[in-house]
Enzyme design. Structure first.
Site, mmCIF file in Angstrom:
data_model
loop_
_atom_site.group_PDB
_atom_site.id
_atom_site.type_symbol
_atom_site.label_atom_id
_atom_site.label_comp_id
_atom_site.label_asym_id
_atom_site.label_seq_id
_atom_site.Cartn_x
_atom_site.Cartn_y
_atom_site.Cartn_z
ATOM 1 N N SER A 292 0.818 -1.222 0.000
ATOM 2 C CA SER A 292 0.000 0.000 0.000
ATOM 3 C C SER A 292 0.849 1.269 0.000
ATOM 4 C CB SER A 292 -0.888 0.003 1.240
ATOM 5 O OG SER A 292 -1.438 1.297 1.404
ATOM 6 N N THR B 231 -9.629 -0.965 4.224
ATOM 7 C CA THR B 231 -9.758 -1.344 2.819
ATOM 8 C C THR B 231 -10.215 -2.787 2.712
ATOM 9 O OG1 THR B 231 -8.656 -1.227 0.662
ATOM 10 C CG2 THR B 231 -7.288 -1.938 2.525
ATOM 11 N N LYS C 141 -14.369 -3.218 4.670
ATOM 12 C CA LYS C 141 -15.109 -1.951 4.709
ATOM 13 C C LYS C 141 -16.540 -2.119 5.247
ATOM 14 C CE LYS C 141 -12.555 0.380 0.995
ATOM 15 N NZ LYS C 141 -12.644 1.141 -0.263
ATOM 16 N N ASN D 94 -14.558 3.520 5.102
ATOM 17 C CA ASN D 94 -13.108 3.322 4.975
ATOM 18 C C ASN D 94 -12.339 4.180 5.975
ATOM 19 O OD1 ASN D 94 -13.458 5.784 3.738
ATOM 20 N ND2 ASN D 94 -11.920 5.406 2.167
ATOM 21 N N ALA E 231 -21.457 -3.112 -8.194
ATOM 22 C CA ALA E 231 -22.500 -3.027 -7.175
ATOM 23 C C ALA E 231 -21.920 -3.340 -5.798
ATOM 24 C CB ALA E 231 -23.652 -3.981 -7.500
ATOM 25 N N GLY F 24 -18.849 -2.123 -2.721
ATOM 26 C CA GLY F 24 -18.652 -0.931 -1.898
ATOM 27 C C GLY F 24 -18.227 0.283 -2.704
ATOM 28 N N ASN G 263 -24.206 -4.359 -13.374
ATOM 29 C CA ASN G 263 -23.306 -5.221 -12.604
ATOM 30 C C ASN G 263 -23.426 -6.648 -13.117
ATOM 31 O OD1 ASN G 263 -21.457 -5.618 -10.361
ATOM 32 N ND2 ASN G 263 -23.106 -6.808 -9.411
ATOM 33 N N ARG H 250 -27.541 -7.857 -7.412
ATOM 34 C CA ARG H 250 -26.822 -6.926 -6.511
ATOM 35 C C ARG H 250 -27.032 -5.481 -6.966
ATOM 36 N NH1 ARG H 250 -20.786 -7.851 -5.383
ATOM 37 N NH2 ARG H 250 -21.251 -6.716 -3.468
ATOM 38 N N TYR I 177 -6.891 0.352 -9.395
ATOM 39 C CA TYR I 177 -5.533 0.853 -9.260
ATOM 40 C C TYR I 177 -4.569 -0.326 -9.241
ATOM 41 C CZ TYR I 177 -1.260 2.702 -7.546
ATOM 42 O OH TYR I 177 0.057 3.013 -7.451
HETATM 43 N N1 LIG Z 1 -8.310 3.502 -6.395
HETATM 44 C C1 LIG Z 1 -8.791 3.371 -5.171
HETATM 45 O O1 LIG Z 1 -8.376 4.020 -4.219
HETATM 46 C C2 LIG Z 1 -9.931 2.423 -4.928
HETATM 47 C C3 LIG Z 1 -10.810 2.603 -3.850
HETATM 48 C C4 LIG Z 1 -11.877 1.714 -3.707
HETATM 49 C C5 LIG Z 1 -12.033 0.662 -4.606
HETATM 50 N N2 LIG Z 1 -11.157 0.523 -5.626
HETATM 51 C C6 LIG Z 1 -11.290 -0.582 -6.605
HETATM 52 O O2 LIG Z 1 -12.638 -0.701 -7.016
HETATM 53 C C7 LIG Z 1 -12.907 -2.070 -7.338
HETATM 54 C C8 LIG Z 1 -14.193 -2.514 -6.641
HETATM 55 O O3 LIG Z 1 -13.994 -2.457 -5.229
HETATM 56 P P1 LIG Z 1 -15.148 -2.861 -4.213
HETATM 57 O O4 LIG Z 1 -14.675 -2.494 -2.859
HETATM 58 O O5 LIG Z 1 -16.456 -2.355 -4.682
HETATM 59 O O6 LIG Z 1 -15.144 -4.450 -4.355
HETATM 60 P P2 LIG Z 1 -16.364 -5.448 -4.105
HETATM 61 O O7 LIG Z 1 -17.295 -4.909 -3.100
HETATM 62 O O8 LIG Z 1 -15.732 -6.792 -3.916
HETATM 63 O O9 LIG Z 1 -17.124 -5.470 -5.525
HETATM 64 C C9 LIG Z 1 -16.498 -6.008 -6.648
HETATM 65 C C10 LIG Z 1 -17.302 -5.633 -7.879
HETATM 66 O O10 LIG Z 1 -16.588 -6.043 -9.039
HETATM 67 C C11 LIG Z 1 -17.414 -6.900 -9.809
HETATM 68 N N3 LIG Z 1 -16.559 -7.850 -10.525
HETATM 69 C C12 LIG Z 1 -15.543 -8.570 -10.010
HETATM 70 N N4 LIG Z 1 -14.955 -9.316 -10.999
HETATM 71 C C13 LIG Z 1 -15.619 -9.021 -12.147
HETATM 72 C C14 LIG Z 1 -15.511 -9.454 -13.492
HETATM 73 N N5 LIG Z 1 -14.591 -10.338 -13.868
HETATM 74 N N6 LIG Z 1 -16.352 -8.955 -14.404
HETATM 75 C C15 LIG Z 1 -17.282 -8.069 -14.049
HETATM 76 N N7 LIG Z 1 -17.465 -7.622 -12.793
HETATM 77 C C16 LIG Z 1 -16.640 -8.082 -11.840
HETATM 78 C C17 LIG Z 1 -18.353 -7.531 -8.821
HETATM 79 O O11 LIG Z 1 -19.474 -8.021 -9.498
HETATM 80 P P3 LIG Z 1 -20.400 -9.186 -8.837
HETATM 81 O O12 LIG Z 1 -21.356 -8.472 -7.933
HETATM 82 O O13 LIG Z 1 -21.037 -9.828 -9.993
HETATM 83 O O14 LIG Z 1 -19.455 -10.097 -8.098
HETATM 84 C C18 LIG Z 1 -18.662 -6.325 -7.946
HETATM 85 O O15 LIG Z 1 -19.566 -5.435 -8.558
HETATM 86 C C19 LIG Z 1 -11.667 -2.855 -6.912
HETATM 87 O O16 LIG Z 1 -10.860 -3.069 -8.059
HETATM 88 C C20 LIG Z 1 -10.952 -1.918 -5.968
HETATM 89 O O17 LIG Z 1 -9.563 -2.119 -5.937
HETATM 90 C C21 LIG Z 1 -10.120 1.379 -5.818
#
Ligand SMILES: NC(=O)c1ccc[n+]([C@@H]2O[C@H](COP(=O)([O-])OP(=O)(O)OC[C@H]3O[C@@H](n4cnc5c(N)ncnc54)[C@H](OP(=O)(O)O)[C@@H]3O)[C@@H](O)[C@H]2O)c1
Length: 293
Positions: free
Chosen positions: A24, A71, A75, A96, A133, A135, A155, A160, A225
């Site tokens: 991180s 993270t 969360k 977060n 869908a 966090g 999604n 979801r 990221y």
């Molecule tokens: N840059 C930053 O600071 C920052 C901050 C927050 C989050 N993020 C990024 O945002 C992304 C989502 O985070 P989150 O916390 O929301 O995770 P999460 O709650 O686990 O949700 C994951 C999401 O991705 C979808 N998904 C996963 N694999 C997929 C695929 N192969 N094809 C299509 N959809 C897929 C899931 O769909 P399903 O519902 O169908 O499983 C769900 O909507 C992550 O990559 C995370 O690293 C980045």
């Protein structure tokens, strides 16, 4: 907490709480800011699975740790244990930032706060398409309140998206859900496309779109990221779209933490500079390949 063996005069300990977070950028960023400000604070890492959360909570309650940036995958837990989540955390149902304040555990969602600030810097948005869908998608929907006329949500798991939309319509009345397979079509009339899925991470590379819509006012915001640019960001740059990348989001949510630490937003430049140093590059903050911002 890793890095605990710091100077004895540390007055406030903060940490990133998550799983698989060894690389991180948050500790070097925040420790650089605290050092520059001459604050005896230290930011460490608490890299634990679910079995480590009781101890994490005990550290907050007995004052060993002042607050956690939280993270994946904790969360939702952070929101659940908070006794005083702010309104954005309540809407997103994930937090977060979790900190002890007297007998209370306060929680906030700086993903939503940071996304709101980043969206304000994008200029007017009329129609947004949000993918995801989880966090992150929930935080984006919170941030979009009063910033767009219409939002479309897609999604992979449709149910979801339907559940999230049912909640989010209380602040985003013009929110519709489409099937994941319809995302390319739904992108056609969007001037903002947000990827809040993990599609595009090293474990799952690729862009969620076959092609991006041909429009001059297109903004692409990819929260993913990782090392280098994601396939979606590359596609958007080639397209000439205005792009915000995962590092821009990381920066925005970090800047949004300043007030929660009792520090003024005037220090945003310091957060940005230390993050860029840790990342060895700057973010794409509504950058365009033709050089315009
Ligand atoms: N840059 C930053 O600071 C920052 C901050 C927050 C989050 N993020 C990024 O945002 C992304 C989502 O985070 P989150 O916390 O929301 O995770 P999460 O709650 O686990 O949700 C994951 C999401 O991705 C979808 N998904 C996963 N694999 C997929 C695929 N192969 N094809 C299509 N959809 C897929 C899931 O769909 P399903 O519902 O169908 O499983 C769900 O909507 C992550 O990559 C995370 O690293 C980045």
């Amino acid at each position: 907490v890793e890095g605990e063996e710091g100077p004895l005069n540390v007055e406030r300990e903060l940490a990133l709480l998550g799983s698989g977070i060894a690389h991180s950028l948050s500790p070097p960023t925040w420790n650089g800011v605290f050092e520059e400000l001459g604050l005896p604070w230290r930011y460490g890492l608490l890299d634990v699975g679910p079995e480590g959360l009781d101890e994490a909570l005990a550290r907050l309650r007995d004052g060993r740790t002042w607050g956690y940036n939280v993270t994946m995958p904790h969360k939702a837990w952070a929101f659940g244990v908070a006794t005083r989540p702010d309104h954005r955390a309540q809407r997103a149902r994930v937090a977060n930032w979790l900190a002890a304040e007297g007998d209370e555990l306060v929680a906030a969602n700086t993903d939503a706060e940071g996304a709101a600030a980043l969206l304000d810097a994008a200029g007017p948005i009329r129609r947004a398409l949000v993918l995801g869908a989880g966090g992150a998608a929930a935080a984006i929907l919170v941030a979009l309140e009063a910033r767009t006329f219409r939002v479309t949500l897609a999604n992979r798991t449709r149910s979801r998206a339907d559940e999230l939309a049912a909640r989010a319509r209380s602040w985003l009345p013009e929110l519709r859900v489409v099937d994941w397979e319809s995302r390319d079509g739904a992108a056609a009339d969007a001037d903002l496309i947000v990827n809040a899925t993990s599609f595009g991470m090293a474990s799952d590379p690729g862009s969620p779109f076959d092609a991006l819509p041909d429009r001059d006012d297109l903004h692409v915001y990819d929260l993913v990221y990782g090392h280098g640019t994601t396939p979606l960001v590359e596609q958007a740059i080639e397209h000439g779209a205005s792009v915000a990348d995962g590092l821009a989001h990381l920066e925005a949510q970090a800047v949004a933490l300043l007030p929660h630490l009792g520090l003024p937003l005037d220090h945003a430049g310091k957060v940005r500079a230390h993050l860029a140093r840790a990342a060895h590059r700057g973010p794409l903050r509504w950058a365009r390949s033709n050089g315009a911002a």
